[in-house]
Scaffold this motif. Structure first.
Motif, PDB file in Angstrom:
ATOM      1  N   ARG A 112       0.826  -1.216   0.000  1.00 53.53           N
ATOM      2  CA  ARG A 112       0.000   0.000   0.000  1.00 53.53           C
ATOM      3  C   ARG A 112       0.855   1.259   0.000  1.00 53.53           C
ATOM      4  N   SER A 113       1.940   1.245   0.757  1.00 55.58           N
ATOM      5  CA  SER A 113       2.810   2.420   0.834  1.00 55.58           C
ATOM      6  C   SER A 113       3.461   2.710  -0.506  1.00 55.58           C
ATOM      7  N   LEU A 114       3.891   1.667  -1.195  1.00 54.40           N
ATOM      8  CA  LEU A 114       4.483   1.875  -2.521  1.00 54.40           C
ATOM      9  C   LEU A 114       3.455   2.479  -3.466  1.00 54.40           C
ATOM     10  N   TYR A 115       2.217   2.054  -3.353  1.00 56.40           N
ATOM     11  CA  TYR A 115       1.153   2.604  -4.181  1.00 56.40           C
ATOM     12  C   TYR A 115       0.909   4.075  -3.840  1.00 56.40           C
ATOM     13  N   VAL A 116       0.820   4.391  -2.556  1.00 53.21           N
ATOM     14  CA  VAL A 116       0.567   5.764  -2.115  1.00 53.21           C
ATOM     15  C   VAL A 116       1.712   6.683  -2.524  1.00 53.21           C
ATOM     16  N   TRP A 117       2.938   6.189  -2.419  1.00 54.61           N
ATOM     17  CA  TRP A 117       4.105   7.000  -2.783  1.00 54.61           C
ATOM     18  C   TRP A 117       4.273   7.103  -4.286  1.00 54.61           C
ATOM     19  N   ARG A 118       3.343   6.494  -5.006  1.00 50.65           N
ATOM     20  CA  ARG A 118       3.312   6.572  -6.467  1.00 50.65           C
ATOM     21  C   ARG A 118       4.557   5.991  -7.130  1.00 50.65           C
ATOM     22  N   MET A 119       5.076   4.926  -6.541  1.00 50.19           N
ATOM     23  CA  MET A 119       6.176   4.235  -7.197  1.00 50.19           C
ATOM     24  C   MET A 119       5.617   3.636  -8.479  1.00 50.19           C
ATOM     25  N   PRO A 120       6.344   3.763  -9.575  1.00 54.13           N
ATOM     26  CA  PRO A 120       5.826   3.177 -10.823  1.00 54.13           C
ATOM     27  C   PRO A 120       5.435   1.712 -10.592  1.00 54.13           C
ATOM     28  N   PRO A 121       4.225   1.323 -11.010  1.00 57.81           N
ATOM     29  CA  PRO A 121       3.720  -0.014 -10.702  1.00 57.81           C
ATOM     30  C   PRO A 121       4.665  -1.151 -11.062  1.00 57.81           C
ATOM     31  N   LEU A 122       5.269  -1.083 -12.229  1.00 53.92           N
ATOM     32  CA  LEU A 122       6.139  -2.184 -12.634  1.00 53.92           C
ATOM     33  C   LEU A 122       7.386  -2.260 -11.760  1.00 53.92           C
ATOM     34  N   VAL A 123       7.921  -1.107 -11.342  1.00 52.91           N
ATOM     35  CA  VAL A 123       9.101  -1.095 -10.480  1.00 52.91           C
ATOM     36  C   VAL A 123       8.751  -1.681  -9.123  1.00 52.91           C
TER      37      VAL A 123
END
Length: 69
Positions: free
Chosen positions: A18-29
């Motif tokens: 969830r945190s990676l999603y919120v921080w807008r990390m590119p999905p594939l990365v």
């Protein structure tokens, strides 16, 4: 990734996702990191954070408890 886990007090893999999603990390990365790059090591790092938190919580509980006889 380890710095991100530590700085954001990640204690569960679901929170990491969830945190990676919120921080807008590119999905594939983010997906690649979570599925293909030393995931066992990342899992163990999260687990150790969780265990440390439990120890800290129990220490705080017992240090605040007043023992009366």
């Amino acid at each position: 990734m380890l710095a991100f886990i530590s700085e954001n007090n990640i204690l569960h893999s679901k929170r990491l996702c969830r945190s990676l999603y919120v921080w807008r990390m590119p999905p594939l990365v983010g997906f690649e990191i979570l599925t293909e790059r030393n995931t066992l090591f990342i899992k163990e790092d999260i687990k150790s954070n969780w265990q440390k938190q439990r120890i800290d919580d129990s220490d705080n509980y017992y240090s605040k408890k007043v023992i009366t006889y």
